[in-house]
Enzyme design. Structure first.
Site, short mmCIF file in Angstrom:
data_model
loop_
_atom_site.label_atom_id
_atom_site.label_comp_id
_atom_site.label_asym_id
_atom_site.label_seq_id
_atom_site.Cartn_x
_atom_site.Cartn_y
_atom_site.Cartn_z
N GLU A 107 30.95 32.82 50.81
CA GLU A 107 30.62 33.13 52.20
C GLU A 107 30.91 34.34 52.79
OE1 GLU A 107 30.97 29.55 54.36
OE2 GLU A 107 33.23 29.96 55.12
N LYS A 135 22.16 30.05 63.13
CA LYS A 135 22.61 29.11 62.05
C LYS A 135 23.92 28.67 62.19
CE LYS A 135 22.51 27.99 57.14
NZ LYS A 135 23.66 27.77 57.00
N SER A 173 27.52 24.23 43.42
CA SER A 173 28.01 24.38 44.79
C SER A 173 29.08 23.46 44.91
CB SER A 173 26.52 23.98 45.78
OG SER A 173 27.15 23.92 47.24
N HIS A 185 22.36 30.27 47.92
CA HIS A 185 22.77 30.06 49.30
C HIS A 185 21.51 30.38 50.31
CE1 HIS A 185 27.30 30.89 49.24
NE2 HIS A 185 27.05 29.68 48.54
N GLN A 216 29.38 21.88 47.56
CA GLN A 216 29.23 21.02 48.54
C GLN A 216 28.60 19.63 47.75
OE1 GLN A 216 26.17 23.43 50.48
NE2 GLN A 216 27.72 23.70 52.03
N ARG A 257 21.36 36.05 47.77
CA ARG A 257 22.21 36.89 48.66
C ARG A 257 22.57 38.35 47.74
NH1 ARG A 257 26.44 33.04 52.18
NH2 ARG A 257 25.24 32.91 53.86
N SER A 276 33.80 27.99 45.45
CA SER A 276 34.44 27.73 46.91
C SER A 276 35.09 26.57 46.92
CB SER A 276 33.10 27.25 47.69
OG SER A 276 32.01 28.11 47.64
O1 LIG Z 1 31.20 22.84 52.24
C1 LIG Z 1 30.99 23.75 53.01
O2 LIG Z 1 31.37 23.83 54.25
C2 LIG Z 1 30.71 25.18 52.47
C3 LIG Z 1 30.92 25.24 51.17
C4 LIG Z 1 30.22 26.54 50.51
O3 LIG Z 1 29.27 26.42 49.75
P1 LIG Z 1 29.01 26.64 48.31
O4 LIG Z 1 29.96 25.82 47.32
O5 LIG Z 1 27.51 26.38 47.97
O6 LIG Z 1 29.35 28.17 48.12
C5 LIG Z 1 30.16 27.53 51.59
O7 LIG Z 1 29.75 28.67 50.76
C6 LIG Z 1 29.31 27.30 52.58
O8 LIG Z 1 29.35 28.28 53.50
C7 LIG Z 1 29.99 26.09 53.30
C1 LIG Z 2 26.43 29.26 52.32
C2 LIG Z 2 26.53 29.21 53.66
O1 LIG Z 2 26.01 28.08 54.16
P1 LIG Z 2 25.33 26.51 53.77
O2 LIG Z 2 26.47 25.70 54.58
O3 LIG Z 2 24.07 26.52 54.41
O4 LIG Z 2 25.62 26.53 52.39
C3 LIG Z 2 27.07 30.36 54.66
O5 LIG Z 2 27.26 29.96 55.70
O6 LIG Z 2 27.63 31.34 54.02
#
Ligand SMILES: O=C(O)C1=C[C@@H](OP(=O)(O)O)[C@@H](O)[C@H](O)C1
Ligand SMILES: C=C(OP(=O)(O)O)C(=O)O
Length: 440
Positions: free
Chosen positions: A326, A423, A182, A353, A184, A357, A211
């Site tokens: 996403e 959400k 991720s 996720h 994130q 998915r 991402s």
């Molecule tokens: O930083 C963010 O706001 C997000 C990063 C992505 O996550 P991943 O890198 O886990 O896919 C995305 O899919 C998610 O919906 C939102």
């Molecule tokens: C992956 C997603 O959300 P999250 O921010 O919870 O990772 C999404 O919104 O598709």
């Protein structure tokens, strides 16, 4: 932890090409970054047009639990008074700092990856929990990174829930992580990095990061807030210590959520327009313009309004969605309304996720009569959906949105637990009905 309410929603069938203009609420990813940045700033900040949804409510509640204050008295904006300051970052919000603050992440990836490093920097003891389903989402990279930074995390968990404590805050320095599960993990550590006494040098050592646009979004929003952040190559970021000034910012519409409405134009041969489409953006959802063109739709962006016009048939596509995972559920739904064979790939990380998915889409599209092959990191949709059924959504807002698109193409799609869409879009069913009624 509380889960969204269960309810059943008959997804409306399109009786004619959809023609509408839909104003889409603010971006989840931008809103939650601005909330995190407002918490680390040195002065109050105001966020205009914030998304108000479960994920952003959880983020606001999280920074409040850590000692920030949120003023929502003016509709359409939130003003945030940041975490209290000390020389090396922040100070505990309680006098003793011994009581654990409680943070509920729900099922929000942004909350579970952005809040722990920020919480550690406050020096407080913080208990981080979430929905039961959130316990299955990858957290090991963040937990290992924080432990490497000297944060005490109990129990010896690799996932939620856990309690963290780093008395005196976080010193920071160099951290190596594998963020292949991720993006994130990178965003969360960078966003908190300015609170670390020595700042942060973050190195991604694993395979490719999914991402990517979301990392660009993090870097850009941090820079705009006045934080010094450097990106070196594809895998190293440096954040200087020091809290930025307060800021006022307006949130762009959520382009990934907008894709759901634009998809309605593609599958019904209609036209959907979304105003306030940014000319330049770091939102990955902007890539839906190209996907729409690949599906054979006409795409026009003029004077800040994006219009997608669907033609008589929908073309099958072959798309690498690794940067925009996403968009997968809605893209899969459009592909499952097309006659040919589509392949969506680069999406193995979607198994971590809101739900797995790939498994969820494969199961539900198959239930609706499509022929689907699930691969380790891809989906092949060989043939389209043929009939309705009860569509399981697995607490995943984007499964609700995918089901709504499918419901336009075939009769009798019934969406289980439609409320889970809150959400990121509590008003989804109203906006969907307005679009079908041809609101302009
Ligand atoms: O930083 C963010 O706001 C997000 C990063 C992505 O996550 P991943 O890198 O886990 O896919 C995305 O899919 C998610 O919906 C939102
Ligand atoms: C992956 C997603 O959300 P999250 O921010 O919870 O990772 C999404 O919104 O598709």
């Amino acid at each position: 932890m509380t889960q969204p309410t269960t309810s059943l929603w008959p997804a409306p069938r399109a009786t004619a090409p959809v023609r509408a203009t839909v104003t889409v609420p603010g971006s989840k990813s931008l809103t939650n970054r601005y909330i995190a940045l407002a918490a680390v700033a040195s002065e109050p900040s105001t966020i205009m047009n914030p998304l108000i949804s479960r994920d952003t409510e959880l983020m606001l509640a999280a920074i409040t639990a850590l000692g920030a204050a949120v003023d929502r008295s003016t509709p359409g904006q939130v003003t945030i008074t940041p975490l209290p300051a000390t020389a090396s970052g922040t100070k505990p919000a309680t006098a003793s700092g011994t009581d654990a603050a409680a943070v509920d992440c729900g099922l929000a990836g942004t909350v579970m990856r952005f809040i722990p490093p920020l919480a550690a920097a406050t020096g407080r003891k913080v208990r981080i929990d979430g929905d039961t389903q959130a316990y299955a989402r990858p957290m090991d990279t963040m937990i290992t990174a924080l432990r490497g930074l000297g944060v005490d995390i109990t129990p010896g968990a690799a996932s939620l829930p856990f309690e963290l404590h780093s008395p005196g805050g976080v010193r920071g320095g160099r951290v190596e992580i594998d963020a292949s599960a991720s993006s994130q993990f990178i965003s969360g550590l960078l966003l908190a990095g300015c609170l670390f006494a020595d700042g942060l040098t973050l190195v991604h050592t694993g395979e490719s990061v999914p991402s990517r646009p979301h990392i660009d979004m993090t870097v850009e929003t941090m820079r705009r807030a006045g934080i010094e952040v450097q990106a070196t190559g594809d895998d190293t970021w440096t954040v200087a210590p020091g809290r930025p000034h307060g800021f006022t910012v307006t949130v762009e519409p959520d382009l990934s959520n907008a894709a759901t409405f634009l998809a309605a134009a593609i599958v019904t041969g209609g036209q959907v327009c979304v105003p306030h489409w940014p000319a330049q953006t770091t939102q990955g959802g902007d890539a839906f313009r190209q996907l729409a063109a690949d599906f054979g739709a006409r795409v026009a962006l003029a004077d800040g309004t994006l219009c997608i016009t669907g033609l008589e048939s929908v073309a099958a596509i072959d798309a690498d969605l690794s940067a925009v995972g996403e968009l997968t559920p809605v893209t899969a739904a459009v592909a499952a309304c097309a006659a040919g064979k589509s392949r969506l790939h680069g999406i193995g990380h979607l198994r971590g996720h809101e739900t797995d998915r790939l498994a969820a889409l494969s199961a539900e599209l198959t239930k609706l009569g499509a022929r689907v092959t699930e691969h380790a990191d891809a989906l092949t949709i060989h043939s389209p959906v043929t009939h309705g059924a009860a569509f399981e959504t697995y607490h995943d807002h984007r499964m609700v949105m995918a089901a709504a698109v499918l419901g336009l193409c075939i009769d009798a799609v019934e969406v289980i637990d439609v409320g889970t869409v809150a959400k990121t879009m509590p008003e989804f069913t109203q906006l969907w009905a307005g679009m079908l009624a041809g609101e302009r």
